[in-house]
Design an enzyme around this catalytic site. Structure first.
Site, PDB file in Angstrom:
ATOM      1  CE  LYS A   1     -24.053 -74.815   4.857  1.00  0.00           C
ATOM      2  NZ  LYS A   1     -23.324 -75.444   5.957  1.00  0.00           N
TER       3      LYS A   1
ATOM      4  CG  ASP B   1     -25.946 -66.720   2.928  1.00  0.00           C
ATOM      5  OD1 ASP B   1     -25.628 -67.755   2.311  1.00  0.00           O
ATOM      6  OD2 ASP B   1     -25.595 -66.498   4.100  1.00  0.00           O
TER       7      ASP B   1
ATOM      8  CG  PHE C   1     -26.233 -69.381  10.420  1.00  0.00           C
ATOM      9  CD1 PHE C   1     -25.855 -69.189  11.750  1.00  0.00           C
ATOM     10  CD2 PHE C   1     -25.325 -69.966   9.558  1.00  0.00           C
ATOM     11  CE1 PHE C   1     -24.602 -69.588  12.207  1.00  0.00           C
ATOM     12  CE2 PHE C   1     -24.067 -70.377  10.006  1.00  0.00           C
ATOM     13  CZ  PHE C   1     -23.707 -70.187  11.332  1.00  0.00           C
TER      14      PHE C   1
HETATM   15  C1  LIG Z   1     -26.961 -69.626   4.802  1.00  0.00           C
HETATM   16  C2  LIG Z   1     -25.590 -69.816   5.371  1.00  0.00           C
HETATM   17  N1  LIG Z   1     -24.692 -68.833   5.257  1.00  0.00           N
HETATM   18  C3  LIG Z   1     -23.443 -68.961   5.735  1.00  0.00           C
HETATM   19  C4  LIG Z   1     -23.049 -70.104   6.379  1.00  0.00           C
HETATM   20  C5  LIG Z   1     -21.644 -70.221   6.920  1.00  0.00           C
HETATM   21  O1  LIG Z   1     -20.901 -71.080   6.138  1.00  0.00           O
HETATM   22  P1  LIG Z   1     -19.504 -71.669   6.701  1.00  0.00           P
HETATM   23  O2  LIG Z   1     -19.838 -72.547   7.851  1.00  0.00           O
HETATM   24  O3  LIG Z   1     -18.932 -72.411   5.521  1.00  0.00           O
HETATM   25  O4  LIG Z   1     -18.677 -70.500   7.087  1.00  0.00           O
HETATM   26  C6  LIG Z   1     -23.949 -71.162   6.518  1.00  0.00           C
HETATM   27  C7  LIG Z   1     -23.565 -72.411   7.215  1.00  0.00           C
HETATM   28  O5  LIG Z   1     -24.376 -73.189   7.648  1.00  0.00           O
HETATM   29  C8  LIG Z   1     -25.260 -71.024   5.998  1.00  0.00           C
HETATM   30  O6  LIG Z   1     -26.170 -71.997   6.110  1.00  0.00           O
END
Ligand SMILES: Cc1ncc(COP(=O)(O)O)c(C=O)c1O
Length: 401
Positions: A250, A221, A135
């Site tokens: 986050k 990520d 994700f």
């Molecule tokens: C690993 C990862 N990357 C990207 C995101 C996306 O972040 P945002 O919701 O702040 O756009 C998330 C959100 O859960 C995530 O867990």
């Protein structure tokens, strides 16, 4: 209780919530009826220092009374300092010399990473290989990078140049990484949204080697795993590797929207003025929150807290009769149940005063604030145990009932 809130003017992107929270302190949330809950989700791994942390609140109040925004056409005093601290944390205490772009979310941090990788790699090498079940966000490019086809349905045409291989499978990555076409690999060090999937200990090192051998960038990520949650500053630190690009968001503002894309210097150099930008990214209020959050995390040794509290949470969850496995280091923890009733289980946990979520039908995820106390962990696990015991045992398990 206050009258029900009319949500009819909101788009239906989320299901109607059963609870409305109005305040919080540390790991405790309070709803509109004055009822307290233990927050073992932290807004999906966001409020790592707990709700209303005094250092963050004070930094925000001071900054709000001083200067909120000036645009990135002008400097602000805080951004460079926050970027330098992040560079040092990515180096696990030693400055790497990398550079940071500030965004407003995890998806935006990943958008920056993808654009930077494409600019660095040059024309013809814009393809990005990511993983199934991974994700990376909900913007069009990060949705294309997200390896969950069900989330992409209805949003054609998605940006081109993204492909996926099974997570943890180095041979599949090896096959997909044609250096004539591929400029970057995009990977979570632990797949969070997929249910806290931890790869084998040599997976990231294998990816690093593969990318280095082929002149492909390794983008990690760390939006969910970063900043202490897994018991190290970053998830990739467990593997002892050096990524080319790291994204985070986050926990960075302890609840204030802020994202960041870090790159090693020779990669960051691919961007020139005008290549990328954001109206709000790096603005003083977000930077004040990030500075206060990082200073406090360093002061309390947040990764050590996550390790210590994580061991307690993990061992106690593992001892519950209806839990068949526990995954995840530090305070990113998934409990696998003996049946597909996790959705109903987290609903009953909420009724019993505990906030968690179910990323899979058989998995409950816990991501409490890193400042959670031993007593709160014990109370939360007691609630989990009581709730799970209330389900019929799965056929054939001889469960405890
Ligand atoms: C690993 C990862 N990357 C990207 C995101 C996306 O972040 P945002 O919701 O702040 O756009 C998330 C959100 O859960 C995530 O867990």
């Amino acid at each position: 209780m206050t009258p029900p809130i009319d949500r009819s003017a909101l788009m239906s992107t989320y299901r109607d919530p059963s609870v409305t929270f109005v305040s919080g302190s540390g790991a405790v949330l309070v709803d509109d009826a004055g009822r307290e809950y233990l927050d073992f989700l932290s807004g999906l791994a966001v409020t790592s220092l707990g709700h209303a942390h005094p250092a963050v609140t004070s930094a925000l109040c001071t900054q709000a009374g001083q200067l909120l925004h000036v645009s990135n056409l002008f400097g602000n005093e805080i951004g460079p300092e926050v970027a330098a601290v992040l560079d040092q944390l990515i180096g696990d205490g030693t400055r790497v010399g990398g550079q940071v772009f500030f965004a407003n979310s995890g998806a935006e941090a990943n958008e920056c990473a993808i654009k930077l990788a494409r600019k660095w790699a040059g024309r013809g090498r814009g393809a990005v290989v990511a993983t199934w079940d991974g994700f990376h966000g909900r913007t069009l490019a990060t949705l294309a990078a997200t390896g969950q086809p069900e989330k992409q349905v209805g949003f054609d045409p998605l940006p081109e140049g993204f492909s996926h291989v099974p997570y943890g499978d180095l041979a599949a990555m090896d096959e997909a990484c044609d250096p004539e076409r591929v400029g970057a690999v995009l990977i979570e060090p632990i797949q969070g949204e997929a249910g806290v999937i931890v790869p084998s200990s040599d997976y990231l090192a294998g990816l690093r080697q593969l990318c280095t051998d082929r002149g492909i960038l390794l983008i990690v990520d760390e939006v969910q795993t970063g900043l202490g949650r897994t018991g190290r500053w970053f998830g990739f630190h467990h593997a002892g590797i050096e990524p080319d690009i790291v994204t985070m968001a986050k926990a960075l503002g302890n609840g204030v929207p802020v994202g960041a894309c870090w790159a090693r210097p020779e990669v960051a150099a691919a961007f020139s003025p005008g290549d990328h930008g954001s109206t709000f990214g790096g603005q003083p209020l977000a930077m004040a929150a990030a500075r206060a959050t990082l200073r406090t995390m360093i002061e309390i040794d947040a990764p050590a807290q996550a390790r210590r509290a994580g061991e307690r949470l993990t061992s106690r969850l593992a001892a519950l009769p209806r839990v068949v496995a526990v995954r995840g280091p530090g305070l990113l923890v998934a409990a696998v149940l003996d049946g597909s009733y996790a959705g109903e289980a987290v609903a009953r946990m909420l009724e019993a005063g505990l906030v968690a979520n179910a990323p899979r039908t058989d998995t409950v995820r816990f991501a409490p604030p890193l400042v959670v106390t031993d007593a709160q962990i014990d109370e939360a696990v007691a609630i989990v145990g009581r709730v799970l015991d209330g389900f019929e045992p799965a056929p054939g398990t001889g469960g405890s009932g």
